[in-house]
Write an enzyme that holds these catalytic residues in place. Structure first.
Site, PDB file in Angstrom:
ATOM      1  N   GLN A  97       0.850  -1.194   0.000  1.00 35.52           N
ATOM      2  CA  GLN A  97       0.000   0.000   0.000  1.00 35.52           C
ATOM      3  C   GLN A  97       0.888   1.247   0.000  1.00 35.52           C
ATOM      4  OE1 GLN A  97      -2.419   1.434   3.368  1.00 35.52           O
ATOM      5  NE2 GLN A  97      -4.166   1.429   1.965  1.00 35.52           N
ATOM      6  N   TYR A 184      -6.022  10.867   3.969  1.00 34.79           N
ATOM      7  CA  TYR A 184      -4.618  11.136   3.646  1.00 34.79           C
ATOM      8  C   TYR A 184      -4.509  11.948   2.334  1.00 34.79           C
ATOM      9  CZ  TYR A 184      -3.784   8.128   7.581  1.00 34.79           C
ATOM     10  OH  TYR A 184      -3.782   7.612   8.857  1.00 34.79           O
ATOM     11  N   ARG A 231      -7.368   2.355  -2.969  1.00 36.32           N
ATOM     12  CA  ARG A 231      -8.246   2.264  -1.793  1.00 36.32           C
ATOM     13  C   ARG A 231      -8.983   3.581  -1.600  1.00 36.32           C
ATOM     14  NH1 ARG A 231      -7.851   0.097   4.425  1.00 36.32           N
ATOM     15  NH2 ARG A 231      -9.388  -1.511   3.983  1.00 36.32           N
ATOM     16  N   GLY A 321      -9.590  -6.679   8.517  1.00 36.39           N
ATOM     17  CA  GLY A 321      -8.481  -6.030   9.190  1.00 36.39           C
ATOM     18  C   GLY A 321      -8.213  -6.694  10.524  1.00 36.39           C
TER      19      GLY A 321
HETATM   20  C1  LIG Z   1      -4.187  -1.367  13.656  1.00 36.98           C
HETATM   21  C2  LIG Z   1      -4.814  -0.864  12.381  1.00 36.98           C
HETATM   22  C3  LIG Z   1      -4.036  -0.216  11.438  1.00 36.98           C
HETATM   23  C4  LIG Z   1      -4.589   0.207  10.217  1.00 36.98           C
HETATM   24  N1  LIG Z   1      -3.781   0.763   9.266  1.00 36.98           N
HETATM   25  C5  LIG Z   1      -4.263   1.018   8.023  1.00 36.98           C
HETATM   26  C6  LIG Z   1      -3.384   1.408   6.972  1.00 36.98           C
HETATM   27  O1  LIG Z   1      -2.165   1.513   7.122  1.00 36.98           O
HETATM   28  N2  LIG Z   1      -3.950   1.659   5.765  1.00 36.98           N
HETATM   29  C7  LIG Z   1      -5.302   1.560   5.541  1.00 36.98           C
HETATM   30  O2  LIG Z   1      -5.762   1.809   4.431  1.00 36.98           O
HETATM   31  N3  LIG Z   1      -6.143   1.147   6.522  1.00 36.98           N
HETATM   32  C8  LIG Z   1      -5.660   0.846   7.727  1.00 36.98           C
HETATM   33  N4  LIG Z   1      -6.490   0.355   8.702  1.00 36.98           N
HETATM   34  C9  LIG Z   1      -7.908   0.056   8.364  1.00 36.98           C
HETATM   35  C10 LIG Z   1      -8.057  -1.434   7.960  1.00 36.98           C
HETATM   36  O3  LIG Z   1      -7.428  -1.680   6.733  1.00 36.98           O
HETATM   37  C11 LIG Z   1      -9.530  -1.850   7.826  1.00 36.98           C
HETATM   38  O4  LIG Z   1     -10.126  -1.133   6.764  1.00 36.98           O
HETATM   39  C12 LIG Z   1     -10.303  -1.617   9.107  1.00 36.98           C
HETATM   40  O5  LIG Z   1      -9.639  -2.213  10.215  1.00 36.98           O
HETATM   41  C13 LIG Z   1     -11.721  -2.160   9.023  1.00 36.98           C
HETATM   42  O6  LIG Z   1     -11.726  -3.545   8.849  1.00 36.98           O
HETATM   43  P1  LIG Z   1     -12.061  -4.535  10.083  1.00 36.98           P
HETATM   44  O7  LIG Z   1     -13.413  -4.102  10.602  1.00 36.98           O
HETATM   45  O8  LIG Z   1     -12.117  -5.901   9.436  1.00 36.98           O
HETATM   46  O9  LIG Z   1     -10.969  -4.382  11.086  1.00 36.98           O
HETATM   47  C14 LIG Z   1      -5.967  -0.015   9.944  1.00 36.98           C
HETATM   48  C15 LIG Z   1      -6.747  -0.658  10.912  1.00 36.98           C
HETATM   49  C16 LIG Z   1      -6.189  -1.095  12.102  1.00 36.98           C
HETATM   50  C17 LIG Z   1      -7.066  -1.834  13.094  1.00 36.98           C
END
Ligand SMILES: Cc1cc2nc3c(=O)[nH]c(=O)nc-3n(C[C@H](O)[C@H](O)[C@H](O)COP(=O)(O)O)c2cc1C
Length: 368
Positions: A97, A184, A231, A321
């Protein structure tokens, strides 16, 4: 019949299943290069049909968080090579990413303590980042005041994306995902509240999407459109990105422009404010009609919801995630209906192997 475990062709790649590991910043690097811990973390999760790495800054200026691996030096390429080799040895596929945080940064992370850059000079009022305080200690601090990029600098940032995509190929990645979500830099150009420009990058929908489309075109010329994903988090309002009347029009315009360009996928995130789904079936249907590539959906997804939306033909792949943090064998758990573990919220960001490499695979209870 659930389609989650069916093979899928994404661009030119054959994925073993339709379960994607969503990008997650874990801030486990001692400097800015991925090391052995990171390689082992992704190796453990390589049964995902596709892994998208944590957000990976394309340049020193693109950094907004301490201890995050970048992709602009040869040393960083060597670190990532350890990751891609480990994932490929397990039969997995991995995109990086590519990330520029724009205004969501802090002077302590910027070269020579410079101001962060953005489409305009407006600060994200609720923006916090993981940076260094006056004593040099790492912690959450409010973002610094940004300055607006000149037109020549906007083109230079697009060059930085291309340089990072080239390095991604050298590092053995199967493709790149442009981080156009979560407030971002790319979203700072899309949203009129953070983009007050009066030149060709601001104002009309066509002007606000121009930066992203130029990056898509130039990165596609470098690595091939079928190896590029984007994304997006429509309507998310994360980090001071208020709603605006042309939001749906902006995202559907992007969808058709991406379709014309033949990129591999769009990765939509639903931020689920107060648990409410922002990306309802009507929006997904409109997006599907406008975009001819593959659609990944993330945000509070469950096996049932993913199977339902795939059955309706609204999405192709589902991303998880947090479930991937605590369940390295998530695909096997979903397939077998085994219980899911929940991650420890205190070890999401920063630290070492604890809360990173020590989540076990599921073991069925032995019945005698
Ligand atoms: C610890 C953490 C770090 C994350 N870092 C990013 C990231 O670097 N880039 C991004 O696009 N989304 C990031 N996200 C969002 C996740 O990609 C994801 O969209 C989000 O957790 C929702 O999915 P989930 O409900 O299955 O956790 C992050 C989420 C978490 C929990």
């Amino acid at each position: 019949m659930t389609q989650l475990f069916d093979e899928f062709r994404l661009g030119g790649l054959a994925l073993g299943n339709r379960v994607v590991m969503a990008p997650m910043t874990r801030a486990r690097c001692t400097d800015t290069a991925a090391g052995e811990l990171t390689a082992e973390y992704y190796r453990q999760r390589a049964t995902a049909g596709l892994i998208v790495t944590e957000g990976t800054p394309i340049s020193p200026e693109g950094q907004g968080y301490a201890h995050v691996p970048g992709i602009w030096t040869d040393e960083q390429v060597a670190g990532w090579r350890g990751v891609t080799d480990a994932v490929h040895r397990e039969g997995g596929q991995i995109f990086v990413q590519l990330w520029h945080v724009g205004r969501l940064s802090h002077v302590s992370l910027q070269p020579q303590g410079a101001q962060p850059v953005s489409a305009s000079d407006s600060r994200a009022r609720d923006g916090m980042t993981f940076a260094f305080d006056d004593s040099g200690a790492v912690g959450f601090v409010p973002v610094s005041d940004p300055r607006a990029l000149s037109v020549a600098e906007v083109e230079r940032v697009a060059d930085d994306f291309v340089g990072a995509a080239r390095k991604a190929r050298e590092a053995g990645f199967d493709g790149v995902e442009l981080h156009g979500a979560n407030g971002y830099l790319i979203e700072q150009f899309l949203n009129p509240s953070s983009n007050k420009r009066t030149d060709r990058y601001g104002g009309s929908v066509e002007n606000r999407v121009r930066f992203l489309l130029e990056v898509v075109d130039r990165v596609s010329a470098e690595v091939g459109a079928s190896r590029v994903g984007v994304r997006l988090s429509p309507f998310s309002e994360l980090f001071d990105m208020p709603a605006y009347p042309e939001a749906a029009e902006t995202y559907l315009h992007l969808a058709s422009e991406f379709g014309r360009r033949g990129i591999a996928y769009v990765h939509l995130i639903d931020q689920l404010p107060e648990g409410r789904r922002l990306l309802d079936e009507d929006f997904l249907r409109s997006f599907r009609t406008a975009f001819s590539g593959s659609i990944i959906l993330a945000g509070g997804m469950t096996h049932e919801l993913a199977a339902h939306l795939m059955g309706q033909g609204l999405i192709d792949l589902v991303a998880f995630g947090q479930p991937f943090i605590a369940n390295p064998d998530l695909v096997a758990r979903l397939r077998n209906d085994w219980p899911l573990a929940t991650p420890d919220p205190t070890s999401l960001y920063g630290g070492g192997a604890e809360g990173y490499l020590d989540y076990p695979r599921y073991e069925s209870p032995v019945t005698l």
